[in-house]
Motif scaffolding. Structure first.
Motif, PDB file in Angstrom:
ATOM      1  N   VAL A  13     -16.922 -18.398  28.633  1.00 43.58           N
ATOM      2  CA  VAL A  13     -15.605 -18.681  29.212  1.00 43.58           C
ATOM      3  C   VAL A  13     -15.572 -20.099  29.784  1.00 43.58           C
ATOM      4  CG1 VAL A  13     -14.019 -18.076  31.102  1.00 43.58           C
ATOM      5  CG2 VAL A  13     -15.054 -16.265  29.706  1.00 43.58           C
ATOM      6  N   PHE A  14     -16.600 -20.449  30.538  1.00 42.08           N
ATOM      7  CA  PHE A  14     -16.626 -21.762  31.180  1.00 42.08           C
ATOM      8  C   PHE A  14     -16.697 -22.883  30.140  1.00 42.08           C
ATOM      9  CE2 PHE A  14     -18.365 -24.860  34.367  1.00 42.08           C
ATOM     10  CZ  PHE A  14     -17.300 -24.775  35.244  1.00 42.08           C
ATOM     11  N   ASN A  15     -17.518 -22.696  29.104  1.00 42.87           N
ATOM     12  CA  ASN A  15     -17.620 -23.708  28.051  1.00 42.87           C
ATOM     13  C   ASN A  15     -16.310 -23.854  27.280  1.00 42.87           C
ATOM     14  OD1 ASN A  15     -20.243 -25.035  28.069  1.00 42.87           O
ATOM     15  ND2 ASN A  15     -21.068 -22.979  27.770  1.00 42.87           N
ATOM     16  N   GLU A  16     -15.600 -22.769  27.103  1.00 45.36           N
ATOM     17  CA  GLU A  16     -14.289 -22.855  26.444  1.00 45.36           C
ATOM     18  C   GLU A  16     -13.338 -23.719  27.273  1.00 45.36           C
ATOM     19  OE1 GLU A  16     -10.597 -19.915  25.177  1.00 45.36           O
ATOM     20  OE2 GLU A  16     -12.600 -19.044  25.371  1.00 45.36           O
ATOM     21  N   ILE A  17     -13.341 -23.497  28.576  1.00 43.28           N
ATOM     22  CA  ILE A  17     -12.491 -24.275  29.473  1.00 43.28           C
ATOM     23  C   ILE A  17     -12.932 -25.742  29.482  1.00 43.28           C
ATOM     24  CG2 ILE A  17     -11.871 -24.618  31.909  1.00 43.28           C
ATOM     25  CD1 ILE A  17     -12.043 -21.487  32.122  1.00 43.28           C
ATOM     26  N   LEU A  18     -14.252 -25.966  29.576  1.00 45.45           N
ATOM     27  CA  LEU A  18     -14.754 -27.341  29.605  1.00 45.45           C
ATOM     28  C   LEU A  18     -14.448 -28.083  28.307  1.00 45.45           C
ATOM     29  CD1 LEU A  18     -18.217 -26.942  31.386  1.00 45.45           C
ATOM     30  CD2 LEU A  18     -16.044 -27.700  32.363  1.00 45.45           C
ATOM     31  N   THR A  19     -14.509 -27.388  27.188  1.00 41.79           N
ATOM     32  CA  THR A  19     -14.184 -28.003  25.896  1.00 41.79           C
ATOM     33  C   THR A  19     -12.726 -28.441  25.867  1.00 41.79           C
ATOM     34  OG1 THR A  19     -15.884 -26.733  24.749  1.00 41.79           O
ATOM     35  CG2 THR A  19     -14.089 -27.614  23.396  1.00 41.79           C
ATOM     36  N   MET A  20     -11.824 -27.561  26.310  1.00 40.59           N
ATOM     37  CA  MET A  20     -10.400 -27.926  26.369  1.00 40.59           C
ATOM     38  C   MET A  20     -10.194 -29.108  27.320  1.00 40.59           C
ATOM     39  SD  MET A  20      -8.241 -24.356  26.182  1.00 40.59           S
ATOM     40  CE  MET A  20      -9.076 -23.569  27.551  1.00 40.59           C
ATOM     41  N   TYR A  21     -10.822 -29.062  28.472  1.00 42.89           N
ATOM     42  CA  TYR A  21     -10.701 -30.130  29.451  1.00 42.89           C
ATOM     43  C   TYR A  21     -11.199 -31.447  28.861  1.00 42.89           C
ATOM     44  CZ  TYR A  21     -11.372 -33.065  33.479  1.00 42.89           C
ATOM     45  OH  TYR A  21     -11.318 -34.120  34.337  1.00 42.89           O
ATOM     46  N   ASP A  22     -12.388 -31.411  28.273  1.00 45.69           N
ATOM     47  CA  ASP A  22     -13.035 -32.620  27.793  1.00 45.69           C
ATOM     48  C   ASP A  22     -12.202 -33.326  26.718  1.00 45.69           C
ATOM     49  OD1 ASP A  22     -15.420 -34.153  28.313  1.00 45.69           O
ATOM     50  OD2 ASP A  22     -16.068 -33.683  26.276  1.00 45.69           O
ATOM     51  N   LYS A  23     -11.500 -32.556  25.899  1.00 44.50           N
ATOM     52  CA  LYS A  23     -10.661 -33.138  24.847  1.00 44.50           C
ATOM     53  C   LYS A  23      -9.434 -33.833  25.415  1.00 44.50           C
ATOM     54  CE  LYS A  23     -11.890 -29.848  21.247  1.00 44.50           C
ATOM     55  NZ  LYS A  23     -11.428 -28.711  20.452  1.00 44.50           N
ATOM     56  N   ASN A  31     -16.213 -32.781  38.218  1.00 47.65           N
ATOM     57  CA  ASN A  31     -17.536 -32.573  38.799  1.00 47.65           C
ATOM     58  C   ASN A  31     -17.803 -31.087  38.963  1.00 47.65           C
ATOM     59  OD1 ASN A  31     -18.503 -35.230  39.177  1.00 47.65           O
ATOM     60  ND2 ASN A  31     -17.214 -35.456  40.968  1.00 47.65           N
ATOM     61  N   ILE A  32     -18.957 -30.647  38.486  1.00 45.18           N
ATOM     62  CA  ILE A  32     -19.390 -29.265  38.702  1.00 45.18           C
ATOM     63  C   ILE A  32     -20.330 -29.281  39.907  1.00 45.18           C
ATOM     64  CG2 ILE A  32     -20.614 -27.271  37.792  1.00 45.18           C
ATOM     65  CD1 ILE A  32     -19.933 -28.245  34.986  1.00 45.18           C
ATOM     66  N   SER A  55     -23.153 -31.241  27.818  1.00 46.50           N
ATOM     67  CA  SER A  55     -22.543 -31.325  26.491  1.00 46.50           C
ATOM     68  C   SER A  55     -21.196 -32.032  26.478  1.00 46.50           C
ATOM     69  CB  SER A  55     -22.339 -29.912  25.929  1.00 46.50           C
ATOM     70  OG  SER A  55     -23.560 -29.226  25.887  1.00 46.50           O
ATOM     71  N   TYR A  56     -20.750 -32.525  27.616  1.00 41.73           N
ATOM     72  CA  TYR A  56     -19.386 -33.026  27.706  1.00 41.73           C
ATOM     73  C   TYR A  56     -19.348 -34.470  28.195  1.00 41.73           C
ATOM     74  CZ  TYR A  56     -18.554 -28.095  27.198  1.00 41.73           C
ATOM     75  OH  TYR A  56     -18.565 -26.800  26.726  1.00 41.73           O
ATOM     76  N   GLU A  57     -18.369 -35.196  27.690  1.00 43.72           N
ATOM     77  CA  GLU A  57     -18.199 -36.600  28.046  1.00 43.72           C
ATOM     78  C   GLU A  57     -17.575 -36.766  29.431  1.00 43.72           C
ATOM     79  OE1 GLU A  57     -15.543 -40.313  26.416  1.00 43.72           O
ATOM     80  OE2 GLU A  57     -16.214 -38.823  24.979  1.00 43.72           O
ATOM     81  N   ASN A  58     -16.678 -35.881  29.805  1.00 43.12           N
ATOM     82  CA  ASN A  58     -15.907 -36.025  31.037  1.00 43.12           C
ATOM     83  C   ASN A  58     -16.245 -34.976  32.087  1.00 43.12           C
ATOM     84  OD1 ASN A  58     -14.093 -38.251  30.144  1.00 43.12           O
ATOM     85  ND2 ASN A  58     -13.597 -36.738  28.578  1.00 43.12           N
ATOM     86  N   VAL A  59     -17.431 -34.407  31.990  1.00 46.75           N
ATOM     87  CA  VAL A  59     -17.878 -33.392  32.943  1.00 46.75           C
ATOM     88  C   VAL A  59     -19.240 -33.833  33.480  1.00 46.75           C
ATOM     89  CG1 VAL A  59     -18.447 -30.956  33.303  1.00 46.75           C
ATOM     90  CG2 VAL A  59     -16.650 -31.589  31.664  1.00 46.75           C
ATOM     91  N   GLU A  60     -19.356 -33.880  34.789  1.00 46.26           N
ATOM     92  CA  GLU A  60     -20.587 -34.334  35.446  1.00 46.26           C
ATOM     93  C   GLU A  60     -21.021 -33.322  36.500  1.00 46.26           C
ATOM     94  OE1 GLU A  60     -22.277 -37.053  34.719  1.00 46.26           O
ATOM     95  OE2 GLU A  60     -20.821 -38.021  33.390  1.00 46.26           O
ATOM     96  N   VAL A  61     -22.238 -33.487  36.955  1.00 49.75           N
ATOM     97  CA  VAL A  61     -22.770 -32.698  38.060  1.00 49.75           C
ATOM     98  C   VAL A  61     -22.482 -33.442  39.354  1.00 49.75           C
ATOM     99  CG1 VAL A  61     -24.885 -31.818  39.134  1.00 49.75           C
ATOM    100  CG2 VAL A  61     -24.619 -31.741  36.650  1.00 49.75           C
TER     101      VAL A  61
END
Length: 147
Positions: A13-23, A31-32, A55-61
Protein backbone atom coordinates in the motif's frame (compact mmCIF):
# COMPACT_ATOMS: atom_id res chain seq x y z
CA UNK A 1 -2.53 2.23 11.88
CA UNK A 2 -2.02 -0.98 9.95
CA UNK A 3 -5.68 -2.05 10.19
CA UNK A 4 -4.59 -5.65 10.82
CA UNK A 5 -2.51 -5.83 7.62
CA UNK A 6 0.81 -7.65 7.70
CA UNK A 7 4.07 -5.83 6.86
CA UNK A 8 4.08 -6.95 3.21
CA UNK A 9 0.53 -5.68 2.72
CA UNK A 10 1.48 -2.37 4.35
CA UNK A 11 4.59 -2.15 2.18
CA UNK A 12 2.47 -2.75 -0.93
CA UNK A 13 0.00 0.00 0.00
CA UNK A 14 2.72 2.45 0.98
CA UNK A 15 4.79 1.76 -2.15
CA UNK A 16 1.72 2.29 -4.31
CA UNK A 17 1.20 5.69 -2.70
CA UNK A 18 4.90 6.57 -2.94
CA UNK A 19 4.95 5.61 -6.63
CA UNK A 20 2.00 7.90 -7.37
CA UNK A 21 3.58 10.68 -5.32
CA UNK A 22 7.00 10.29 -6.92
CA UNK A 23 5.57 10.60 -10.45
CA UNK A 24 3.73 13.84 -9.65
CA UNK A 25 5.90 15.69 -7.14
CA UNK A 26 9.03 16.57 -9.06
CA UNK A 27 11.27 18.64 -6.83
CA UNK A 28 9.01 18.38 -3.76
CA UNK A 29 10.48 15.98 -1.24
CA UNK A 30 8.37 13.78 1.03
CA UNK A 31 10.22 12.90 4.23
CA UNK A 32 9.52 9.55 5.88
CA UNK A 33 9.98 9.84 9.62
CA UNK A 34 9.99 6.62 11.63
CA UNK A 35 8.11 6.87 14.92
CA UNK A 36 8.12 4.72 18.06
CA UNK A 37 5.55 1.92 18.29
CA UNK A 38 3.41 3.80 20.80
CA UNK A 39 2.68 6.40 18.10
CA UNK A 40 2.82 4.36 14.91
CA UNK A 41 2.15 0.74 13.99
CA UNK A 42 4.07 0.65 10.72
CA UNK A 43 7.37 2.51 10.18
CA UNK A 44 9.24 2.27 13.46
CA UNK A 45 12.88 2.19 12.44
CA UNK A 46 15.11 4.39 10.38
CA UNK A 47 16.24 1.29 8.51
CA UNK A 48 12.64 0.58 7.42
CA UNK A 49 12.20 4.20 6.34
CA UNK A 50 15.44 3.98 4.37
CA UNK A 51 14.30 0.75 2.71
CA UNK A 52 11.05 2.38 1.57
CA UNK A 53 12.56 5.70 0.47
CA UNK A 54 15.44 4.14 -1.44
CA UNK A 55 13.48 3.47 -4.64
CA UNK A 56 12.13 6.97 -5.15
CA UNK A 57 13.51 10.24 -6.47
CA UNK A 58 11.33 12.53 -4.34
CA UNK A 59 11.12 10.52 -1.12
CA UNK A 60 13.75 10.82 1.61
CA UNK A 61 14.33 9.70 5.17
CA UNK A 62 14.01 12.27 7.92
CA UNK A 63 16.52 11.62 10.68
CA UNK A 64 14.75 12.47 13.94
CA UNK A 65 16.85 12.58 17.09
CA UNK A 66 13.77 12.42 19.33
CA UNK A 67 12.89 9.03 17.86
CA UNK A 68 16.50 7.83 18.11
CA UNK A 69 16.62 8.88 21.78
CA UNK A 70 13.24 7.24 22.52
CA UNK A 71 14.58 4.04 20.96
CA UNK A 72 17.80 4.40 23.01
CA UNK A 73 19.98 4.49 19.88
CA UNK A 74 23.29 6.05 20.90
CA UNK A 75 24.74 6.70 17.45
CA UNK A 76 23.55 7.44 13.95
CA UNK A 77 22.63 4.30 12.03
CA UNK A 78 25.05 3.45 9.22
CA UNK A 79 24.22 3.61 5.51
CA UNK A 80 21.11 5.77 5.92
CA UNK A 81 20.55 8.32 3.18
CA UNK A 82 18.92 11.43 4.61
CA UNK A 83 18.88 15.10 3.73
CA UNK A 84 16.94 16.45 6.71
CA UNK A 85 17.83 16.08 10.38
CA UNK A 86 15.23 17.07 12.93
CA UNK A 87 16.48 17.48 16.47
CA UNK A 88 14.51 17.35 19.65
CA UNK A 89 14.00 15.43 22.86
CA UNK A 90 11.35 12.95 23.96
CA UNK A 91 9.64 15.67 25.99
CA UNK A 92 9.50 18.00 22.94
CA UNK A 93 11.81 20.43 24.69
CA UNK A 94 15.41 21.36 24.13
CA UNK A 95 16.50 23.46 27.11
CA UNK A 96 17.28 20.61 29.49
CA UNK A 97 20.66 18.87 29.43
CA UNK A 98 19.62 15.32 30.31
CA UNK A 99 19.71 14.24 26.63
CA UNK A 100 22.81 16.22 25.65
CA UNK A 101 25.02 13.11 25.59
CA UNK A 102 22.84 11.74 22.76
CA UNK A 103 22.94 15.05 20.89
CA UNK A 104 26.72 15.32 21.23
CA UNK A 105 27.14 11.83 19.75
CA UNK A 106 24.74 12.60 16.87
CA UNK A 107 26.37 15.97 16.21
CA UNK A 108 29.84 14.43 16.17
CA UNK A 109 28.65 11.82 13.68
CA UNK A 110 27.04 14.46 11.44
CA UNK A 111 30.25 16.50 11.46
CA UNK A 112 32.34 13.41 10.74
CA UNK A 113 30.17 12.58 7.70
CA UNK A 114 30.35 16.25 6.62
CA UNK A 115 26.58 16.52 6.66
CA UNK A 116 25.47 19.70 4.91
CA UNK A 117 21.70 19.24 4.80
CA UNK A 118 18.98 20.80 6.88
CA UNK A 119 18.89 20.70 10.67
CA UNK A 120 15.62 21.79 12.24
CA UNK A 121 14.24 21.63 15.77
CA UNK A 122 10.96 20.07 16.83
CA UNK A 123 10.03 21.62 20.16
CA UNK A 124 7.09 23.01 22.06
CA UNK A 125 7.44 26.20 24.05
CA UNK A 126 7.78 25.09 27.64
CA UNK A 127 5.65 26.47 30.45
CA UNK A 128 7.12 29.54 32.05
CA UNK A 129 8.81 30.82 28.89
CA UNK A 130 7.64 33.30 26.30
CA UNK A 131 7.72 32.04 22.71
CA UNK A 132 10.49 34.47 21.79
CA UNK A 133 12.59 33.64 24.85
CA UNK A 134 12.25 29.90 24.27
CA UNK A 135 13.10 30.29 20.58
CA UNK A 136 16.32 32.05 21.58
CA UNK A 137 17.16 29.27 24.06
CA UNK A 138 16.56 26.60 21.40
CA UNK A 139 18.57 28.48 18.75
CA UNK A 140 21.49 28.94 21.15
CA UNK A 141 21.42 25.28 22.17
CA UNK A 142 21.20 24.13 18.54
CA UNK A 143 24.25 26.28 17.75
CA UNK A 144 26.11 24.95 20.80
CA UNK A 145 25.41 21.28 20.07
CA UNK A 146 25.14 21.15 16.28
CA UNK A 147 26.70 24.41 15.06
Amino acid sequence: KTHNKNIKECDDVFNEILTMYDKRAKGVILNIEPLPREYCEYINSIEKANELAGSYENVEVQLDTRTLIEQKINSLPKDIDFKHCQIGDPEMCFHDSKFDHFHIAYSDALKKMEYSGYITAEVLCQEGYSNLNYLKIVADKMSELYG
